[in-house]
Enzyme design. Sequence first.
Site, PDB file in Angstrom:
ATOM      1  N   HIS A 377      -0.646  -8.054  -0.518  1.00 46.26           N
ATOM      2  CA  HIS A 377      -0.313  -7.363  -1.730  1.00 46.26           C
ATOM      3  C   HIS A 377       0.359  -5.998  -1.321  1.00 46.26           C
ATOM      4  CE1 HIS A 377      -4.541  -6.898  -0.282  1.00 46.26           C
ATOM      5  NE2 HIS A 377      -4.349  -5.664  -0.573  1.00 46.26           N
ATOM      6  N   HIS A 379       0.711  -1.919  -1.842  1.00 46.43           N
ATOM      7  CA  HIS A 379      -0.197  -0.794  -2.473  1.00 46.43           C
ATOM      8  C   HIS A 379       1.297   0.111  -2.752  1.00 46.43           C
ATOM      9  CE1 HIS A 379      -4.466  -1.641  -1.518  1.00 46.43           C
ATOM     10  NE2 HIS A 379      -3.933  -2.110  -0.511  1.00 46.43           N
TER      11      HIS A 379
END
Length: 391
Positions: A377, A379
């Site tokens: 993922h 950020h």
Amino acid sequence: MKARKTLVRTWVVCSSFFVQALALASSWKISASSVDPVASAARSILYDMPVSSNGARCRAIIYKKGLSEADVAILKPSEIGGLRSEEYLKINPQAKMPSLVCNDSNLNLAESDTIARFLMAKYAHIGPSFQPDNPKSNLIARLNDMYLSTIQGCMYKAAGPFGQFGTRKDAIAEYTKQLQVIEGLIDDCSMFLCGTEVSLADASLFPSCVFASYMLPKFDVNPPLPPKMKRWFNTLKESDSVFSKINEEIEGALLTWEERDRWGSILGAGWRDEEPGTIFDKILAGEIPAAVVKETEKALAFKDINPAAPAHVLVIPKDRNGLTRLNKATHEHTEILGHLMVVAAEVSRDKQLGFGDGARIVVNDGPDGGQEVMHLHIHVLGGRSMQWPPG
């Protein structure tokens, strides 16, 4: 005097061209001497290998017509140095198989369909015609060439792109879709695709089916062939000596690939994502709510429930596909990684989410990088001035 000088200059120029021509001819003589004497005497030489599904249609025509080695000799490109050798590139600048050298007409041909149609025309008086004017046969052959052959590398190449597709999964999905398209053109009452006589469609599609039936199951595509196509394929393989030979040639080469662990490191075949699911899988499944701010076919962006900045969004791939962390990325992931960065950029420009002039884009990788969820993922943090170095 002026005329004499002009004549001398002309003679010198012509002599220069003559010398260059002799040099070129000499190079070709040297090349020819490196070829098997029997092949050199043949009317044509087909450069091909057993594993070549495209070349297999040409071999099927040669075998079916009963052409002798004096008509068409079949050699491997390695016999003249390989696909990238200077000699082979003179024959086919694309460095691909098959290629046909026509010794009796000083012509070099590339591309399997072109070679196949040349053989059908040149030897029209021998054996089956392969129905060169049958529209259905030509359509099936064309669909095979445009939508199967162009992406078949998704089943065996180490990395993409595969035709127009950046990911193996997308290419395999398209390949199976196109098999279904061709399935719709198959009658279920004849041995051959276009009636009682073999056609170019049979010669073109059969090798693709050898590939598909052998390789698609490695990617959990079962059954690999649609029902009518499977019955036609098995009938030819079991009842027609030429197509049985083609099948043995290709499968024999694929078994060699198998012995060399060709698929061992290919994602989806030898290498699979067997890591446990995460909270992100539950978000993607709708089992846990999330404040989604952007969604594409391949990515999801949502607000971090523990924001480290006034604006804090996570961008994740919908299909983890082995990307538990950035450290696991390979060439297989080139497209999705680029797509995630584009989505992150679009999120960072959204003033309504609280972003200002720029953002910090962060990927925490593994334990030392502070990664908490083992599903890659990104950020996207903003809404304030960021400090450096980070913590």
